[in-house]
Design an enzyme around this catalytic site. Structure first.
Site, PDB file in Angstrom:
ATOM      1  N   CYS A  40       0.851  -1.202   0.000  1.00 29.01           N
ATOM      2  CA  CYS A  40       0.000   0.000   0.000  1.00 29.01           C
ATOM      3  C   CYS A  40       0.881   1.245   0.000  1.00 29.01           C
ATOM      4  O   CYS A  40       1.961   1.253   0.584  1.00 29.01           O
ATOM      5  CB  CYS A  40      -0.876  -0.019   1.250  1.00 29.01           C
ATOM      6  SG  CYS A  40      -1.769   1.508   1.542  1.00 29.01           S
ATOM      7  N   SER A  42       0.594   3.875   1.653  1.00 28.95           N
ATOM      8  CA  SER A  42       0.815   4.451   2.998  1.00 28.95           C
ATOM      9  C   SER A  42       2.174   4.041   3.562  1.00 28.95           C
ATOM     10  O   SER A  42       2.832   4.830   4.226  1.00 28.95           O
ATOM     11  CB  SER A  42      -0.286   4.015   3.966  1.00 28.95           C
ATOM     12  OG  SER A  42      -1.526   4.472   3.512  1.00 28.95           O
ATOM     13  N   HIS A  45       4.949   5.844   1.507  1.00 34.52           N
ATOM     14  CA  HIS A  45       5.089   7.271   1.831  1.00 34.52           C
ATOM     15  C   HIS A  45       6.315   7.526   2.714  1.00 34.52           C
ATOM     16  O   HIS A  45       6.975   8.558   2.591  1.00 34.52           O
ATOM     17  CB  HIS A  45       3.847   7.778   2.572  1.00 34.52           C
ATOM     18  CG  HIS A  45       2.691   8.124   1.679  1.00 34.52           C
ATOM     19  ND1 HIS A  45       2.844   8.645   0.413  1.00 34.52           N
ATOM     20  CD2 HIS A  45       1.344   8.056   1.876  1.00 34.52           C
ATOM     21  CE1 HIS A  45       1.650   8.872  -0.119  1.00 34.52           C
ATOM     22  NE2 HIS A  45       0.725   8.503   0.741  1.00 34.52           N
ATOM     23  N   HIS A  62       0.683  -3.136   6.888  1.00 36.32           N
ATOM     24  CA  HIS A  62      -0.525  -2.919   7.701  1.00 36.32           C
ATOM     25  C   HIS A  62      -1.778  -3.484   7.033  1.00 36.32           C
ATOM     26  O   HIS A  62      -2.803  -3.633   7.681  1.00 36.32           O
ATOM     27  CB  HIS A  62      -0.720  -1.431   7.958  1.00 36.32           C
ATOM     28  CG  HIS A  62      -0.895  -0.647   6.695  1.00 36.32           C
ATOM     29  ND1 HIS A  62       0.171  -0.179   5.970  1.00 36.32           N
ATOM     30  CD2 HIS A  62      -2.003  -0.297   6.008  1.00 36.32           C
ATOM     31  CE1 HIS A  62      -0.280   0.424   4.899  1.00 36.32           C
ATOM     32  NE2 HIS A  62      -1.588   0.369   4.874  1.00 36.32           N
ATOM     33  N   CYS A 166      -7.482  -2.207   4.654  1.00 38.10           N
ATOM     34  CA  CYS A 166      -6.944  -0.882   4.306  1.00 38.10           C
ATOM     35  C   CYS A 166      -7.594  -0.342   3.043  1.00 38.10           C
ATOM     36  O   CYS A 166      -8.480   0.497   3.110  1.00 38.10           O
ATOM     37  CB  CYS A 166      -5.430  -0.888   4.186  1.00 38.10           C
ATOM     38  SG  CYS A 166      -4.817   0.750   3.744  1.00 38.10           S
TER      39      CYS A 166
HETATM   40  N1  APR Z   1      -3.185  13.619 -10.596  1.00 41.20           N
HETATM   41  C1  APR Z   1      -3.889  12.469 -10.779  1.00 41.20           C
HETATM   42  N2  APR Z   1      -3.451  11.250 -10.382  1.00 41.20           N
HETATM   43  C2  APR Z   1      -2.248  11.187  -9.769  1.00 41.20           C
HETATM   44  C3  APR Z   1      -1.454  12.341  -9.548  1.00 41.20           C
HETATM   45  C4  APR Z   1      -1.966  13.607  -9.987  1.00 41.20           C
HETATM   46  N3  APR Z   1      -1.288  14.741  -9.825  1.00 41.20           N
HETATM   47  N4  APR Z   1      -0.318  11.945  -8.908  1.00 41.20           N
HETATM   48  C5  APR Z   1      -0.392  10.613  -8.750  1.00 41.20           C
HETATM   49  N5  APR Z   1      -1.557  10.137  -9.266  1.00 41.20           N
HETATM   50  C6  APR Z   1      -2.031   8.751  -9.309  1.00 41.20           C
HETATM   51  C7  APR Z   1      -0.985   7.687  -9.576  1.00 41.20           C
HETATM   52  O1  APR Z   1      -0.728   7.567 -10.968  1.00 41.20           O
HETATM   53  C8  APR Z   1      -1.633   6.432  -8.984  1.00 41.20           C
HETATM   54  O2  APR Z   1      -2.469   5.754  -9.925  1.00 41.20           O
HETATM   55  O3  APR Z   1      -2.519   8.402  -8.005  1.00 41.20           O
HETATM   56  C9  APR Z   1      -2.512   6.990  -7.865  1.00 41.20           C
HETATM   57  C10 APR Z   1      -2.014   6.603  -6.470  1.00 41.20           C
HETATM   58  O4  APR Z   1      -2.170   5.236  -6.340  1.00 41.20           O
HETATM   59  P1  APR Z   1      -1.163   4.264  -5.527  1.00 41.20           P
HETATM   60  O5  APR Z   1       0.226   4.712  -5.679  1.00 41.20           O
HETATM   61  O6  APR Z   1      -1.531   2.847  -5.865  1.00 41.20           O
HETATM   62  O7  APR Z   1      -1.564   4.575  -4.001  1.00 41.20           O
HETATM   63  P2  APR Z   1      -2.745   3.966  -3.074  1.00 41.20           P
HETATM   64  O8  APR Z   1      -2.208   2.780  -2.331  1.00 41.20           O
HETATM   65  O9  APR Z   1      -3.987   3.857  -3.846  1.00 41.20           O
HETATM   66  O10 APR Z   1      -2.870   5.130  -2.012  1.00 41.20           O
HETATM   67  C11 APR Z   1      -3.322   6.414  -2.414  1.00 41.20           C
HETATM   68  O11 APR Z   1      -4.431   6.897  -0.345  1.00 41.20           O
HETATM   69  O12 APR Z   1      -4.604   5.784   1.692  1.00 41.20           O
HETATM   70  C12 APR Z   1      -3.909   6.691   0.939  1.00 41.20           C
HETATM   71  O13 APR Z   1      -1.659   6.440   1.813  1.00 41.20           O
HETATM   72  C13 APR Z   1      -2.461   6.289   0.689  1.00 41.20           C
HETATM   73  O14 APR Z   1      -1.938   8.568   0.217  1.00 41.20           O
HETATM   74  C14 APR Z   1      -2.134   7.284  -0.359  1.00 41.20           C
HETATM   75  C15 APR Z   1      -3.388   7.312  -1.215  1.00 41.20           C
HETATM   76 ZN    ZN Z   2      -2.854   1.032   3.605  1.00 47.39          ZN
END
Ligand code: APR
Ligand code: ZN
Length: 363
Positions: A40, A42, A45, A62, A166
């Site tokens: 994930c 998170s 990060h 997690h 999550c």
């Molecule tokens: N505009 C649009 N989409 C974006 C941008 C942007 N400026 N920057 C990144 N993205 C997209 C990425 O291409 C990706 O598809 O956001 C998505 C993020 O997805 P993941 O990396 O898979 O992250 P995820 O596990 O879904 O978590 C997203 O939610 O719970 C929280 O901690 C987690 O902050 C995180 C967020």
């Molecule tokens: Zn998570």
């Protein structure tokens, strides 16, 4: 006992998979064999420096499901062999929040980050140095307080339920529990990762009319459509705010930010119509701030936050499993790829490359 675990030492360095010591569960604690755990964002990060890890070296992970191996003294709700899903927030059951159906905000448990509530740790390095840990699911085995586990039915393969605690509760919960999206509403979702896809399927469950998926990676749209998006906007080529406002004649009723960036929180806010709600789901950077224009806010718009999907794990997890068994919640489609724990760094690369909905680690 000895177990393999993924340990985070410092930002922008590979996570190290090591053989570590894990001590027996103490009073009120449970030893769980981790069956499957999601990579994930998170956790990542802390690796990319978006947020600061509470303490290092830290055993990460997690989002997971597993089987109870052994219970410590005074544990009455679990026994060896029980199938369990980890909840990302503790639930004391007694504080103001737990007593008012908001266990996601529980503040009744005073444990320092990285420690158990008694101020000690269960994980240590081979040489005996203590390791910090939360749920520590990037490990073959972990020891957690019983208040963080939800017992689930045993007739569903437990690996299938890895992301319920999550991505699913955070995404679906943001829609149904936090924003309370009404049937017939229009919805935009910024970020189509593992969590964003669950916001999309939450909007389907809530009866949204149009669901506009926004991402900077076009490779994400095949997943977004699979989960129920009706429209897509490629934010790396098109101004998403303008596109959404044009498509909906003034903005969507609800916009969700599922990335964790100030710029996209503002875009989400600017994407909603008068009276609409923008909801921040992504984890903000440490010390992150966002500015919004005041005039639009004046027209009954709302900017709200959603933490762990305002989830009520003991109620919501069994509900999600029921929906899954009825074919109304996608879990199999979320598990694009499986990897062993030794490939934890590659699992995060899968996430960054945009080629997966989620990579699942089977430790
Ligand atoms: N505009 C649009 N989409 C974006 C941008 C942007 N400026 N920057 C990144 N993205 C997209 C990425 O291409 C990706 O598809 O956001 C998505 C993020 O997805 P993941 O990396 O898979 O992250 P995820 O596990 O879904 O978590 C997203 O939610 O719970 C929280 O901690 C987690 O902050 C995180 C967020
Ligand atoms: Zn998570």
């Amino acid at each position: 006992m000895r177990t393999m675990a993924a340990v985070f030492y410092a930002p922008r360095q590979p996570i190290r998979v090591e053989e570590v010591n894990l001590s027996d569960p103490k009073s009120g604690e449970v030893l769980v064999r981790v069956a499957a755990t999601g990579a994930c964002h998170s956790d990542y990060h802390a690796v990319d420096g978006h947020t600061k890890a509470a303490a290092v070296p830290l055993v990460m992970g997690h989002e997971a499901a597993g089987v109870v191996e052994k219970v410590g003294p005074n544990v009455t709700a679990f026994k060896a062999g029980d199938n369990v899903v980890f909840a990302i927030r503790p639930m004391c059951g007694k504080c103001k929040y737990c007593s008012t159906n908001r266990p996601n905000l529980c503040n009744g448990i005073k444990a320092k980050p990285g420690f158990m509530v008694d101020g000690t740790q269960r994980f240590s390095k081979a040489d005996g140095t203590p390791l910090f840990h939360g749920l520590a699911t990037f490990s073959q085995y972990t020891v957690v307080p019983e208040w963080t586990l939800v017992k689930v039915r045993d007739d569903v393969p437990i690996e299938k339920l890895a992301s319920i605690g999550c991505a699913v509760v955070t995404g679906v919960g943001a829609v149904v529990n936090t924003a309370e999206v009404k049937p017939g509403s229009t919805v935009a979702v910024y970020g189509c990762g593992g969590v964003g896809l669950n916001v999309i399927q939450g909007a389907v469950i809530a009866g949204a009319s149009r669901i506009i998926a926004v991402d900077i990676a076009a490779s994400k749209f095949k997943f977004a459509k699979m989960f129920g998006a009706t429209d897509t906007v490629l934010a790396s080529e098109t101004d998403p705010v303008k596109a959404i406002v044009d498509m909906t004649d003034g903005g969507v009723d609800y916009a969700f930010e599922v990335i964790g960036k100030p710029a996209t929180v503002r875009q989400a806010f600017e994407s909603v119509c008068a009276g609409g709600t923008a909801c921040m789901v992504g984890v903000p950077p440490t010390d992150g701030e966002v500015t919004i224009p005041m005039r639009p806010l004046f027209l009954d718009r709302k900017l709200i936050g959603s933490s762990a999907g305002t989830g009520r794990p003991r109620h919501d997890f069994p509900w999600f499993i029921e929906l899954y068994l009825q074919g109304r919640l996608k879990l199999d489609e979320l598990q694009t790829r499986f990897r062993p724990l030794t490939e934890i760094n590659e699992a995060f690369q899968d996430m960054l490359s945009g080629t997966v909905a989620r990579t699942i680690i089977k430790p």
